[in-house]
Write a protein that holds these residues in place. Structure first.
Motif, mmCIF file in Angstrom:
data_model
loop_
_atom_site.group_PDB
_atom_site.id
_atom_site.type_symbol
_atom_site.label_atom_id
_atom_site.label_comp_id
_atom_site.label_asym_id
_atom_site.label_seq_id
_atom_site.Cartn_x
_atom_site.Cartn_y
_atom_site.Cartn_z
ATOM 1 N N ALA A 68 107.530 -27.146 22.419
ATOM 2 C CA ALA A 68 107.863 -25.813 21.927
ATOM 3 C C ALA A 68 108.745 -25.944 20.687
ATOM 4 O O ALA A 68 109.559 -26.857 20.571
ATOM 5 C CB ALA A 68 108.584 -25.033 23.018
ATOM 6 N N GLY A 69 108.566 -25.009 19.761
ATOM 7 C CA GLY A 69 109.314 -25.039 18.515
ATOM 8 C C GLY A 69 108.574 -25.684 17.375
ATOM 9 O O GLY A 69 108.977 -25.543 16.208
ATOM 10 N N ILE A 108 96.841 -23.344 22.986
ATOM 11 C CA ILE A 108 97.990 -22.567 23.436
ATOM 12 C C ILE A 108 97.635 -21.090 23.329
ATOM 13 O O ILE A 108 97.063 -20.643 22.332
ATOM 14 C CB ILE A 108 99.256 -22.903 22.603
ATOM 15 C CG1 ILE A 108 100.474 -22.164 23.182
ATOM 16 C CG2 ILE A 108 99.071 -22.590 21.121
ATOM 17 C CD1 ILE A 108 101.797 -22.630 22.595
ATOM 18 N N GLN A 112 101.862 -17.090 23.537
ATOM 19 C CA GLN A 112 102.912 -18.109 23.543
ATOM 20 C C GLN A 112 103.140 -18.668 22.140
ATOM 21 O O GLN A 112 103.613 -19.794 21.982
ATOM 22 C CB GLN A 112 102.543 -19.239 24.516
ATOM 23 C CG GLN A 112 102.507 -18.785 25.967
ATOM 24 C CD GLN A 112 102.114 -19.907 26.918
ATOM 25 O OE1 GLN A 112 101.869 -21.039 26.504
ATOM 26 N NE2 GLN A 112 102.061 -19.595 28.212
ATOM 27 N N THR A 113 102.812 -17.886 21.144
ATOM 28 C CA THR A 113 102.990 -18.311 19.752
ATOM 29 C C THR A 113 103.637 -17.193 18.937
ATOM 30 O O THR A 113 103.642 -16.022 19.349
ATOM 31 C CB THR A 113 101.637 -18.674 19.101
ATOM 32 O OG1 THR A 113 100.820 -17.491 19.018
ATOM 33 C CG2 THR A 113 100.906 -19.743 19.885
ATOM 34 N N ARG A 122 104.239 -20.831 15.054
ATOM 35 C CA ARG A 122 105.280 -21.560 15.780
ATOM 36 C C ARG A 122 104.952 -21.496 17.275
ATOM 37 O O ARG A 122 104.605 -20.430 17.798
ATOM 38 C CB ARG A 122 106.651 -20.944 15.519
ATOM 39 C CG ARG A 122 107.803 -21.655 16.285
ATOM 40 C CD ARG A 122 109.142 -20.979 16.063
ATOM 41 N NE ARG A 122 109.548 -21.071 14.667
ATOM 42 C CZ ARG A 122 109.714 -20.035 13.866
ATOM 43 N NH1 ARG A 122 109.488 -18.796 14.321
ATOM 44 N NH2 ARG A 122 110.101 -20.206 12.615
ATOM 45 N N LEU A 123 105.047 -22.656 17.960
ATOM 46 C CA LEU A 123 104.749 -22.726 19.389
ATOM 47 C C LEU A 123 105.974 -22.311 20.184
ATOM 48 O O LEU A 123 107.079 -22.798 19.948
ATOM 49 C CB LEU A 123 104.328 -24.148 19.783
ATOM 50 C CG LEU A 123 103.234 -24.810 18.927
ATOM 51 C CD1 LEU A 123 102.841 -26.154 19.543
ATOM 52 C CD2 LEU A 123 102.028 -23.910 18.787
ATOM 53 N N LEU A 124 105.768 -21.438 21.175
ATOM 54 C CA LEU A 124 106.862 -20.980 22.025
ATOM 55 C C LEU A 124 106.833 -21.637 23.392
ATOM 56 O O LEU A 124 107.645 -21.295 24.268
ATOM 57 C CB LEU A 124 106.777 -19.451 22.194
ATOM 58 C CG LEU A 124 106.788 -18.634 20.900
ATOM 59 C CD1 LEU A 124 106.716 -17.153 21.208
ATOM 60 C CD2 LEU A 124 108.031 -18.959 20.062
ATOM 61 N N ALA A 125 105.916 -22.596 23.589
ATOM 62 C CA ALA A 125 105.827 -23.342 24.855
ATOM 63 C C ALA A 125 105.253 -24.714 24.575
ATOM 64 O O ALA A 125 104.577 -24.931 23.556
ATOM 65 C CB ALA A 125 104.946 -22.588 25.858
ATOM 66 N N ASP A 126 105.544 -25.666 25.481
ATOM 67 C CA ASP A 126 104.933 -26.990 25.374
ATOM 68 C C ASP A 126 103.429 -26.887 25.608
ATOM 69 O O ASP A 126 102.956 -26.038 26.374
ATOM 70 C CB ASP A 126 105.533 -27.942 26.408
ATOM 71 C CG ASP A 126 107.009 -28.214 26.191
ATOM 72 O OD1 ASP A 126 107.515 -27.881 25.101
ATOM 73 O OD2 ASP A 126 107.646 -28.736 27.124
#
Length: 415
Positions: A68-69, A108, A112-113, A122-126
């Motif tokens: 994430a991130g 994803i 969750q983005t 940007r990813l908000l989760a693994d």
């Protein structure tokens, strides 16, 4: 028991010995509902045919985990129906069912983005490898056996075959059958008012409806009065229509108007048995006509017809369709049951599952052979052998479904 009255097993042995397996034929997907598959069906393709996304989101690649991130540039877009795409580094916006771009291995979900200009995400989760990806062959692998021979094809099977692009299958030929009901009291037209002494014909519609469910093709249906000449003419029409099995109802007992046995003699038939130690349906007749046409002469009472069809005609159909002999299930009686000895009883019954998940069978009230309402309430047949006259609650009995290609479905708890 009369010396001429056979046991059920003796009579069934004669029926099975007189029945022969039919051939096979190709059948298109649109026409094979209810047909019996003649040989195992093996897939020559993968299903899904390619890796695809399980949801709307972004496809990407990376190591064991993309954390994430992480921020990535958006390189492209892939919608359902798009062809091969080759990805580099970065992410691809992807829709549910779309082919995964080559080089990407995970998705994803869009929720969750976070997307921001100019074209970044940007990813908000693994995201782990394989996440939210439907891999090629994960449903059906190439070379896998899809369906075994002997399956009666249902809508869910057709869905599978259509998904795999299978247009034709090999099925068992359907036995061609005719139905002839006898009785001057019978009225076929539901709009016709009944005269005193008349009743509506229920056996003809029942047989015409049930036989296709049992794997047969009905080629002729007719009702005649209590007249041997009219019956012989109806028989000839049935044979001219191509019937190889004829099922009749009525006129097989020993009364003044029970003319079927004599009419069959004039048609060159050989009676193989007449009377079986069963209830209902004891006067049942079985004969072979020229050209190996089989005839099941069933008594006229509706439940005797239902029993004759289920426990004699349908076993013959199983032979013709290339199916093994049917094995009953077993279930415990909910209430005690008693009957007359020396006859095998076929009982209109209802399967139940109680609150603890235990299966039981209820023998319904109204077992007389004229009573149709309990048959409409039944979802199974319970069979009690000839040598038994009483059974306690909890005793196990043989259970058969309403048809040999249909499994009994239990109701909720018995009242």
């Amino acid at each position: 028991m009369s010396q001429d009255t056979l046991t059920y097993d003796e009579a069934l042995h004669i029926v099975l010995a007189a029945s022969a397996k039919l051939g096979t034929e190709p059948c298109s997907l649109g026409a094979c509902l209810g047909r019996v598959l003649a040989e195992p069906l093996i897939s020559n393709v993968d299903l899904p045919p390619f890796d695809n996304s399980a949801m709307d989101g972004f496809a990407l690649s990376g190591g064991a985990i993309v954390p994430a991130g992480t921020e990535l540039s958006i390189e492209g877009e892939q919608a359902a129906g798009d062809g091969v795409a080759h990805a580099g580094i970065g992410a691809w916006e992807i829709m549910t069912g779309a082919r995964m771009p080559d080089g990407l291995d995970r998705v994803i979900p869009v929720e969750q983005t976070e997307r921001f200009p100019p074209s970044r995400v940007r990813l908000l989760a693994d995201v782990a490898p394989g996440q939210n990806v439907r891999t090629a062959g994960s449903d059906v692998a190439r070379g896998e056996t899809l369906l075994d021979a002997g399956i009666a094809l249902q809508a869910q099977h057709l869905m599978l075959l259509a998904a795999l692009g299978i247009a034709n299958v090999s099925v068992a030929q359907r036995p061609r059958m005719a139905v002839i009901c006898t009785g001057r009291e019978l009225v076929d037209d539901p709009a016709q008012a009944l005269a005193p002494g008349q009743i509506r014909n229920s056996n003809g519609p029942f047989l015409a409806a049930r036989l296709p469910l049992a794997g047969a093709e009905v080629v002729h249906v007719e009702t005649v009065g209590d007249d041997a000449d009219a019956f012989e003419s109806a028989m000839r029409r049935a044979l001219n229509a191509g019937a190889k099995i004829v099922v009749t109802s009525g006129a097989v007992s020993m009364g003044r108007y029970d003319f079927v046995p004599q009419a069959l003699e004039r048609l060159g038939a050989k009676t193989l048995f007449h009377k079986v130690a069963i209830r209902p349906g004891k006067p049942m007749l079985f004969a072979r006509l020229p050209d190996d046409v089989l005839l099941f002469g069933l008594p006229g009472n509706p439940i005797a017809v239902a029993v004759g069809l289920r426990f004699f005609v349908e076993p013959a159909l199983r032979v013709m369709l290339g199916l093994p002999r049917e094995a009953p299930r077993r279930a415990a009686l909910i209430k005690p049951y008693s009957k007359k000895p020396r006859l095998r009883f076929h009982l209109k019954s209802r399967l139940h599952i109680d609150a603890q998940g235990r299966l039981g069978v209820e023998v319904l009230d109204g077992q007389e052979s004229y009573r149709i309402r309990p048959l409409s309430d039944a979802n199974a047949w319970a069979v009690v052998s000839a040598d038994i006259d009483a059974l306690p609650a909890g005793a196990l009995v043989d259970i058969y479904g309403v048809g040999h290609l249909e499994f009994p479905l239990p109701y909720g708890s018995a009242a």
